[in-house]
Motif scaffolding. Structure first.
Motif, short mmCIF file in Angstrom:
data_model
loop_
_atom_site.label_atom_id
_atom_site.label_comp_id
_atom_site.label_asym_id
_atom_site.label_seq_id
_atom_site.Cartn_x
_atom_site.Cartn_y
_atom_site.Cartn_z
N ALA A 12 -71.59 91.62 5.82
CA ALA A 12 -72.12 90.29 6.20
C ALA A 12 -71.38 90.26 7.68
N GLU A 13 -71.82 89.03 8.36
CA GLU A 13 -70.99 88.66 9.75
C GLU A 13 -70.33 87.38 9.08
N VAL A 14 -68.99 87.93 9.01
CA VAL A 14 -67.99 86.76 8.53
C VAL A 14 -67.07 86.27 9.88
N GLU A 15 -67.06 85.13 9.72
CA GLU A 15 -66.03 84.18 10.50
C GLU A 15 -65.17 83.30 9.69
N VAL A 16 -63.68 83.26 9.59
CA VAL A 16 -62.81 82.65 9.00
C VAL A 16 -62.65 81.43 10.13
N ILE A 17 -62.61 80.26 9.60
CA ILE A 17 -62.51 78.97 10.32
C ILE A 17 -61.18 78.50 9.96
N THR A 18 -60.12 78.36 10.62
CA THR A 18 -58.73 78.14 9.85
C THR A 18 -58.12 77.23 11.00
N THR A 19 -56.62 77.09 10.90
CA THR A 19 -55.87 76.46 11.80
C THR A 19 -54.66 77.33 12.45
N THR A 20 -53.74 76.93 13.14
CA THR A 20 -52.67 77.62 13.88
C THR A 20 -51.65 77.56 13.12
N ALA A 21 -51.44 77.09 12.09
CA ALA A 21 -50.22 76.60 11.04
C ALA A 21 -49.99 77.94 10.31
N VAL A 22 -48.78 78.30 9.90
CA VAL A 22 -48.26 79.27 8.91
C VAL A 22 -47.51 78.58 7.79
N ASP A 23 -46.53 77.40 8.18
CA ASP A 23 -45.76 76.74 7.18
C ASP A 23 -46.67 75.67 6.55
N TYR A 24 -46.80 75.66 5.23
CA TYR A 24 -47.53 74.54 4.55
C TYR A 24 -47.06 73.40 4.31
N LEU A 25 -45.70 73.11 4.61
CA LEU A 25 -44.95 71.92 4.52
C LEU A 25 -45.10 71.35 5.68
N GLY A 79 -42.96 85.04 -5.19
CA GLY A 79 -43.51 83.79 -4.88
C GLY A 79 -42.78 82.90 -4.02
N ARG A 80 -43.24 81.80 -3.70
CA ARG A 80 -42.38 80.66 -2.84
C ARG A 80 -41.27 80.20 -3.51
N LEU A 81 -40.17 80.15 -3.05
CA LEU A 81 -39.05 79.59 -3.68
C LEU A 81 -39.08 78.06 -3.59
N ASP A 82 -39.75 77.24 -4.48
CA ASP A 82 -39.99 75.84 -4.31
C ASP A 82 -39.87 75.07 -5.51
N VAL A 83 -39.48 73.78 -5.27
CA VAL A 83 -39.37 73.22 -6.27
C VAL A 83 -40.59 72.78 -7.28
N TRP A 84 -41.91 72.71 -6.61
CA TRP A 84 -43.15 72.84 -7.12
C TRP A 84 -43.60 74.05 -8.13
N ALA A 99 -37.95 87.01 -5.34
CA ALA A 99 -38.63 87.55 -4.13
C ALA A 99 -39.70 86.60 -3.39
N GLY A 100 -39.46 86.19 -2.42
CA GLY A 100 -40.15 85.31 -1.64
C GLY A 100 -39.72 84.35 -0.71
N LYS A 101 -40.37 83.80 0.36
CA LYS A 101 -39.71 83.03 1.37
C LYS A 101 -39.10 81.36 0.58
N GLN A 102 -37.96 81.05 1.12
CA GLN A 102 -37.28 80.04 0.62
C GLN A 102 -37.77 78.99 1.40
N HIS A 103 -38.04 77.77 0.48
CA HIS A 103 -38.55 76.33 0.82
C HIS A 103 -37.68 75.41 0.10
N MET A 104 -36.39 75.79 -0.43
CA MET A 104 -35.57 75.01 -1.26
C MET A 104 -34.19 75.44 -1.16
N LYS A 105 -33.30 74.63 -1.36
CA LYS A 105 -31.54 75.36 -1.30
C LYS A 105 -31.59 75.77 -2.61
#
Length: 401
Positions: free
Chosen positions: A46-59, A237-242, A268-274
């Protein structure tokens, strides 16, 4: 449309847009990873196009990637800038007020705008491109691009909600949103059932889940040797309170003391909390794919403490390596995965957590892991999953603009 194989000679290729809040290999979110995996496979026929943002950090939704159009792993990606970052504490205070107090629809709409990522240019593009694509597939119900974008192309839309029972899902604004899509693709039967209960909808569409490659057995002790550890359990996964990390750390520290064991918890994962210093806990950061496979293969078990999941790719990756899972029973979808597969144990208290760790560290753990690997082999074929998306796209393509 059988999108898992190239179209017949002369057949028209469907033009499909996938809309998601973040996209790219540097993004660590589950729904974003699912979108990328599906996009790369749909692009075969299929002809696929992803439409998204320039963000990486979801916080914060900080603009980090260049705007505009580029091709990534065979997929055309169009990124739009986020119009203002999200201030985490300010947004957190608004969320807590709405979660626990009476409020209006206007309050919920303000919450959604602040939730972000706020991308007016993305919405303008969707409105202008409405007739250019045969179908629009939106990933995740929770964010601005889906909430404000899907109504612009509702007649040709597919929603992949990645829904779980979390406070914002109870907002009235989502009762309207879930009535708009032409069809759905669900990650688990539990997710589909939850949508029926919460929104009073038919919840049509098929359950796809996600695909997982079944690698050859790995391990051999390299991951343990390189990090100077012995027996360990693994969180990925994300190291996150949630994500339930505070409870996991509390339970693990108590277990380690009571059992007088040298067991290590690898995070193992990116740290989003102390993270406070704790004996037996080792944070190793974001792992490359080869290191992650070795970690799964060598772990006594993979732990998933998150109460908010619609599908856990981490669990499936663990089972693919023959490693059992210990997961929070608070996540209905994950509890369902464990029950259907026979590859995992769930807990709703410390006592159950400790008992589950005892079992997976015993000879029974290997049998649980084998059950999980068999489940992945039988249910996680990418050919089957891409066919589900293909049928959903065909249903959406038959809708009104």
């Amino acid at each position: 449309m059988a999108v898992s194989s190239p179209p017949a000679r002369g057949a028209a290729r469907r033009r499909v847009a996938l809309v998601v809040q973040r996209y790219g290999r540097e993004v660590d979110g589950g729904s974003e990873t699912l979108c990328r995996e599906v996009a790369e496979r749909l692009a075969v026929s299929a002809e696929v196009e992803v439409i998204t943002t320039t963000a990486v950090d979801y916080l914060t939704w900080k603009n980090e990637l260049p705007p505009g159009e580029r091709v990534e792993t065979g997929v055309r990606v169009r990124r739009f800038p986020v119009a203002g970052r999200r201030w985490v504490r300010r947004f957190g205070r608004l969320s807590e007020r709405l979660y626990h107090n009476p409020h209006t629809i206007e309050d919920e709409l303000e919450w959604m705008v602040r939730q972000g990522p706020r991308t007016p240019e993305l919405l303008a593009y969707l409105k202008e491109a409405g007739r250019r694509f045969d179908a629009f597939v939106f990933f995740t119900y929770l964010y601005y691009p889906t909430y404000f974008g899907l109504p612009l192309v509702a007649g040709r839309s597919v929603l992949v909600p990645t829904l779980h029972d979390e406070p914002p899902a109870r907002f009235d604004i989502f009762r309207t949103l879930f009535r708009l899509p032409r069809t759905f693709v669900w990650n688990t039967p539990e997710e589909r059932d939850l949508a029926r209960e919460m929104f009073g909808i038919e919840a049509h569409g098929e359950v796809a889940g996600t695909g997982v490659e079944l690698p050859a057995p790995a391990g051999g002790g390299r991951f343990r040797r390189d990090r100077g550890i012995g027996e360990f359990i693994l969180y990925v996964g994300r190291l996150d309170v949630w994500k339930g990390i505070p409870e996991l750390l509390e339970y693990f520290s108590r277990y380690r003391a009571e059992r007088a064991t040298d067991l290590t918890l690898v995070l193992a994962g990116k740290q989003h909390m102390k993270l406070a210093r704790a004996t037996g806990v080792k944070a190793v950061g974001f792992l490359a794919d080869a290191d992650k496979r070795d970690a799964f293969a060598e772990a006594a078990a993979t732990v998933l403490p998150s109460p908010f999941e619609s599908l856990s790719l981490v669990i499936l990756e663990s089972w693919a390596m023959g490693t059992p899972v210990v997961a929070s029973a608070k996540s209905r979808a994950v509890a369902g995965q464990c029950a259907r597969s026979g590859g995992g144990l769930t807990y709703a208290s410390y006592a159950e957590f400790a008992a589950a760790l005892d079992r997976v560290r015993s000879p029974e753990g290997r049998a649980l892991g084998d059950n999980g690997r068999q489940f992945v082999a039988e249910t996680c074929s990418w050919d089957r999953i891409v066919d589900v998306y293909g049928r959903a796209i065909e249903r959406a393509a038959g809708g009104a603009p």
